[in-house]
Scaffold this active site. Structure first.
Site, PDB file in Angstrom:
ATOM      1  N   ASP A 161      -1.089   3.199   9.027  1.00 34.66           N
ATOM      2  CA  ASP A 161      -1.855   3.520   7.955  1.00 34.66           C
ATOM      3  C   ASP A 161      -1.881   3.738   6.289  1.00 34.66           C
ATOM      4  O   ASP A 161      -1.322   4.819   6.801  1.00 34.66           O
ATOM      5  CB  ASP A 161      -3.181   3.744   8.761  1.00 34.66           C
ATOM      6  CG  ASP A 161      -4.109   5.150   7.501  1.00 34.66           C
ATOM      7  OD1 ASP A 161      -4.885   3.239   7.492  1.00 34.66           O
ATOM      8  OD2 ASP A 161      -5.309   5.285   7.953  1.00 34.66           O
TER       9      ASP A 161
ATOM     10  N   ASP B  57      -8.710  -0.040   1.377  1.00 30.64           N
ATOM     11  CA  ASP B  57      -8.822   0.967   3.089  1.00 30.64           C
ATOM     12  C   ASP B  57      -7.704  -0.520   3.962  1.00 30.64           C
ATOM     13  O   ASP B  57      -8.297  -1.674   4.306  1.00 30.64           O
ATOM     14  CB  ASP B  57     -10.193   1.281   3.225  1.00 30.64           C
ATOM     15  CG  ASP B  57      -9.427   1.798   4.119  1.00 30.64           C
ATOM     16  OD1 ASP B  57      -9.097   1.991   5.281  1.00 30.64           O
ATOM     17  OD2 ASP B  57     -11.172   2.266   4.430  1.00 30.64           O
TER      18      ASP B  57
END
Length: 411
Positions: free
Chosen positions: A283, A105
């Site tokens: 992201d 992540d």
């Protein structure tokens, strides 16, 4: 039983201690992305929830990249629930060693385990300090332990503060490997909201396993019925995966972008400025390219896209596709572009988004806010698969370089 004072002493040592002598080069972990989402509704719900989490985060209070060949270790993609797709890396933790598949992540700094497989180590250190992270698509609560982590024989951390889950919600993997900036972990320790744990990159550097606080990421564009390889490189970059040299831009200073891999950029389509220079976030956890509402409307107007009610994406005709221009991104001294093929959804996956076989959908979507909200764009997976990306927390910068798929026609 170990006290809070013990944990804080470890944090002080890990975050502020002098770096040890570097003896090893950077290390590369191959990744695989398997298609697991069932429909576009879940996929969009995940992205939208993640964008909300970025906004809420703002209220919570050395050398160039190395260029030597790297060994590899596989990562795989899993369905994390609510449509989220994530790359996982296998890590061995505990005694006896247990293999955990951890989601990589880029927007989180916390590493934790215990969502599926329990944790056991009679020699592990329980600090009794609570930890909690809300990912919006899921969450976990638990306690900070200290233990080692082994990825391969060469990639081992002897001491790492990790979360061990007591409860979790909607996490289909065994846990999360946080490769976000250290600041993105602020607020994860409820008893100490301004205290931050060292990340896996911090610890690899401090133990001399990698030469710098850098992680390089390479993705392949998604293709139906294939495992789509990717690569995570600890400590530097892998020049086999990009063309030329990465160029860097500094981390944005405006929250919430400043707490993530945030950059300032402006976007142009032909002669039209889509977005003025402003902050946003890079992201890998978001699928699409998101723009502030006003920037999205300008893009919709110049491309002629119309909203498809079945999937919420802009749809264009074949003639409109043939007339598309490059979408240009400018950040610092870096000039990047998404060629027309990179601006559309893979047609081989149209069945996943309620589309016909020959339908053409754009991958640019709207944020829920106009420009000026602290993050005006999110460069998601559809952007990152076209460039090699470098996250350099040591120098607070993000780098990009073209790869072999930058101008490919895979979609």
């Amino acid at each position: 039983m170990f006290s809070v004072v013990f944990l804080l002493a470890l944090l002080a040592c890990s975050v502020t201690g002098s770096p040890v002598e570097v003896r090893n080069s950077t290390i590369t972990l191959p990744m695989t992305r398997r298609l697991a989402f069932s429909n576009v509704t879940d996929l969009l719900r995940h992205d939208e929830a993640r964008l909300v989490a970025f906004g809420e985060h703002s209220t919570r209070g050395r050398r160039g990249a190395d260029a030597h060949p790297r060994p590899t270790v596989p990562l795989s993609q899993v369905d994390l629930g609510e449509g989220m797709q994530g790359y996982t890396v296998r890590a061995a933790i505990g005694d006896p060693l247990t293999n955990y598949d951890l989601v990589v992540d880029s927007a989180s700094a916390i590493t934790w385990i215990g969502a599926a497989l329990p944790y056991f180590n009679p020699n592990g250190v329980n600090t009794n300090v609570p930890v909690a992270v809300n990912y919006r698509y899921g969450s976990f609560q638990g306690t900070i332990w200290e233990d080692g982590i082994t990825f391969t024989e060469r990639i081992t951390v002897s001491r790492m503060q990790i979360g061990v889950a007591s409860t979790e919600q909607n996490i289909a993997a065994d846990g999360v490997l946080g490769i976000g900036p250290t600041l993105s972990g602020r607020g994860a320790l409820p008893s100490f909201p301004n205290q931050m744990l060292p990340t896996i990159i911090d610890r690899l550097f401090e133990e001399g396993t990698i030469p710098q606080h850098v992680v390089g990421i390479f993705f392949k564009p998604t293709v139906a019925n294939e495992d789509n390889d990717g690569e995570l490189c600890f400590g530097g970059t892998n020049p086999r995966q990009y063309i030329g040299k990465p160029k860097f831009t500094g981390i944005a200073t405006t929250p919430p972008s400043s707490s993530h891999w945030g950059i300032n950029q402006w976007i142009r389509y032909a002669d039209t400025q889509i977005l003025a220079n402003s902050p946003g976030i890079v992201d890998s956890g978001c699928t699409f390219l998101y723009l502030a509402i006003d920037a999205y409307e300008r893009y919709r107007a110049v491309t002629g896209g119309t909203l498809n009610p079945a999937n919420g994406l802009l749809q264009i005709s074949l003639q409109q596709y043939n007339n598309l221009y490059d979408l240009e991104f400018h950040t610092g001294t870096i000039n990047l572009k998404l060629v027309p093929n990179a601006q559309i959804w893979p047609r081989s996956l149209n069945n996943k988004i309620n589309g016909g076989e020959n339908d053409i959908f754009l991958v640019v979507k709207s944020l829920a806010t106009p420009t000026g909200a602290g993050f005006n764009f999110v460069n998601g997976y559809v952007f990152l698969q076209r460039f090699y990306t470098v996250f350099d927390s040591g120098n607070r910068r993000v780098g990009f370089a073209p790869n072999v798929f930058t101008e490919a026609s895979t979609n």
